[in-house]
Enzyme design. Structure first.
Site: not given
Ligand SMILES: [Zn+2]
Length: 455
Positions: A50, A101, A153, A155, A166, A320, A325-326, A329, A367-368, A418
Site C-alpha cells: 500500500d 486504496s 481496511d 485493500t 470505506r 497486503e 502507506d500509513k 502519511h 495501489d498508488h 498520496h
Molecule cells: Zn493512504
C-alpha cells in the site's frame, strides 16, 4: 493486458531474442525464456504494497540492502508499470488523478475503475462489481485475504465487500452507508460482508470492528465475532494461537491480532522541519511477540489453503503490506521502511514456495505512490520546505528522505498525501508476462482472471 496478449507474446519472444545478442547473457535470456508460461495457475498470490511507489521501494532498498543491493521483490522476472488514477464521483467520465486504496483496490479487484472511498461499487450509480476473489471462489479456488492493517481496511475490503464508503467497517460505523445496514435489509458492514463471503482465511488487525453488534438478519444482537463463529469461523487473536491452530474440514479462520492496525516492525524518529531528524539508524524488532509477522501469517495461510487433491484449482491469496502507506502519511521513515522490509520478507517466502510450486502466479504491485522523496542532504542556504529525516543506510552513507505533500502534518485529520504517479508491477509464473509494458491498474484483474481460467 488481455487485449494485447498475442502482441505481448511476440514482444517477449523478440525481447528475449534481442537480449541474446545484447548485454544480457544467454544464460539469463534462457532463464527468462523458461519463465514465459501461458496457461492456468494452480495458485495466485497477489502482493499489494500500500502506497509503495518507486521512491518508497528505493528508500527501503538503500537503507536495507544498499544502493547496489536488491530486495526480494526486485528479483521477479517480469516488470511493468500501472497507471493508478481514480474517477470523479460527480462525473465518472473525468479522472481523479490521485487515487486512494479503495478506488485503486476496486480497479485491481474488479477490473473497473471507481471514485475514491468506494469499495467494489460503481462511481455515482452505486452498483456492486464482481471481484476476483468471488470469481476465484466460483472457479473452485480456496481464498485468503491477509493484511497488517485492520482486515476491514480498504485493500482487504475490496475483495469481499461492496459498499459506497470505506468508512463503514463495522456494524456501528454505518453513518455513511445507511442503506447497507443489515437492519435496512442491506448486506451489512465490511466486517460482516467479509465473513458472509465465506473467505477461507482472513487475518490482520481490526478486532474492534468485530466486537460491534450485528443490527439485523439472523445474527441480530450477537457481536460480529460470535456471528463469525456461527458462520463456521475459528477465531484466534495471538501469534501463539496462529502457530497452534488446526481447522476442521470446512472451517474458516478469522485471525484478529490487534484491536486496530497491527503493531510496527521498526521504530525511529519521525521526520521534522529543517534540518530534519537524524542522522539515525532505525530500531528493529519492535513488534510485540503476541502479534505475528506478515510472513508468518502468510506461511500459515498457504498451509491452510493448500489442498492435496488433484484438481487444478489451488488457492487465491491477497497479502497486503498496509502500513508502508500509513507511516508515509505520518512521515515516519523507520516505521515505513520496516513495514516495506517485512512485506519483502513475505515476498521472499512466496518465491521460495513457488520454487517448489512453479504453477503459482505471484504478482507484486502497489495501489498508488506516496509522499517519500530521496533528496540531497539539507544545507543551510537551500533545503526542502517539508518534513525530513536523514538515515544512515547499509552503505554507511546518509540518505535524506523528504515528505512534502501537505503543509499540515501529521494528525488524524491532516497527513502527507498520496501521489498520482504510475507504480511498479512485477510477476512470475503462469500469465506473468502480461505485466510487461504500461497498463492500467484495472488490467491486473484480467491477468488474474486469465490465470484462474475465468477469461
Ligand atoms: Zn493512504
Amino acid at each position: 493486458m488481455v487485449r494485447t496478449k498475442p502482441l505481448v507474446l511476440l514482444f517477449v519472444w523478440c525481447s528475449v531474442a534481442a537480449a541474446q545478442q545484447g548485454p544480457v547473457s544467454s544464460g539469463e535470456a534462457a532463464k527468462l525464456q523458461r519463465q514465459i508460461q501461458a496457461g492456468r495457475a494452480r495458485n495466485v498470490i497477489l502482493f499489494v504494497g500500500d502506497g509503495m511507489g518507486d521512491s518508497e521501494i528505493t528508500a527501503a532498498r538503500n537503507y536495507w540492502a544498499g544502493a547496489a543491493g536488491r530486495l526480494a521483490m526486485d528479483s521477479l522476472p517480469f516488470t511493468g508499470t500501472v497507471t493508478t488514477y481514480a474517477l470523479r464521483e460527480d462525473d465518472p467520465s473525468q479522472p481523479d488523478y490521485v487515487t486512494d486504496s479503495a478506488a485503486g483496490g476496486t480497479a485491481w479487484a474488479t477490473g473497473q475503475k471507481t471514485s475514491n472511498g468506494r469499495i467494489s461499487s460503481t462511481a455515482k450509480t452505486d452498483k456492486s462489481l464482481k471481484t476476483i476473489l468471488e470469481l476465484a471462489q466460483q472457479m473452485g479456488y480456496r481464498t485468503g485475504n491477509i493484511t497488517t492493517a485492520e482486515i476491514t481496511d480498504a485493500t482487504p475490503a475490496v475483495l469481499g465487500a461492496h459498499v459506497n464508503s470505506r468508512r463503514c467497517q463495522g456494524p456501528e460505523d454505518m453513518k455513511d452507508c445507511p442503506k447497507y445496514k443489515k437492519n435496512a435489509g442491506g448486506p451489512g458492514s465490511i466486517a460482516e460482508q467479509l465473513v458472509d463471503h465465506k473467505i477461507d482465511v482472513l487475518m490482520g488487525g481490526g478486532r474492534q470492528r468485530y466486537e460491534q453488534i450485528v443490527d439485523g438478519g439472523p445474527g441480530e444482537g450477537k457481536n460480529t465475532l460470535a456471528w463469525a463463529e456461527s458462520q463456521g469461523y475459528k477465531v484466534i487473536t495471538t501469534a501463539q494461537d496462529l502457530s497452534e491452530v488446526q481447522l476442521q474440514p470446512g472451517q474458516g479462520l478469522l485471525g484478529l491480532f490487534n484491536a486496530g492496525n497491527m503493531s510496527m516492525e521498526w521504530s525511529g524518529d519521525p521526520a521534522i522541519p529543517y534540518p530534519g531528524s537524524g542522522p539515525q539508524k532505525c530500531k528493529q524488532f519492535m513488534r510485540p511477540a503476541s502479534e505475528p509477522a506478515l510472513f508468518a501469517m502468510m506461511r500459515k495461510a498457504i498451509r491452510l489453503l493448500e489442498t492435496t487433491d488433484t484438481k487444478p484449482q489451488g488457492f487465491f491469496l491477497q497479502v497486503e503490506g498496509a502500513q508502508i502507506d500509513k507511516r508515509a502519511h505520518t512521515a515516519e521513515p523507520c516505521e515505513q521502511i520496516g513495514e516495506t522490509i517485512a512485506f519483502d520478507n513475505a515476498i521472499l517466502f512466496a518465491l521460495e514456495y513457488a520454487a517448489g510450486h512453479p504453477d503459482t502466479l505471484i504478482i507484486v504491485t502497489a495501489d498508488h505512490g506516496h509522499s517519500t522523496q530521496i533528496v540531497p542532504e539539507p544545507k543551510t542556504d537551500a533545503h526542502g520546505t517539508g518534513l525530513m529525516s536523514t538515515l544512515t543506510t547499509a552503505d554507511k552513507a546518509n540518505m535524506t528522505l523528504h515528505y512534502g505533500t501537505n503543509s499540515v502534518c501529521c494528525s488524524s485529520s491532516h497527513s502527507m498525501e498520496h501521489t498520482g504517479t504510475q507504480v511498479r508491477i512485477a510477476a512470475q509464473g503462469p500469465q506473468a508476462f502480461g505485466v510487461l509494458g504500461v497498463h492500467d491498474m484495472s488490467e491486473i484483474f484480467h491477468l488474474m482472471a486469465r490465470a484462474i481460467g475465468a477469461e
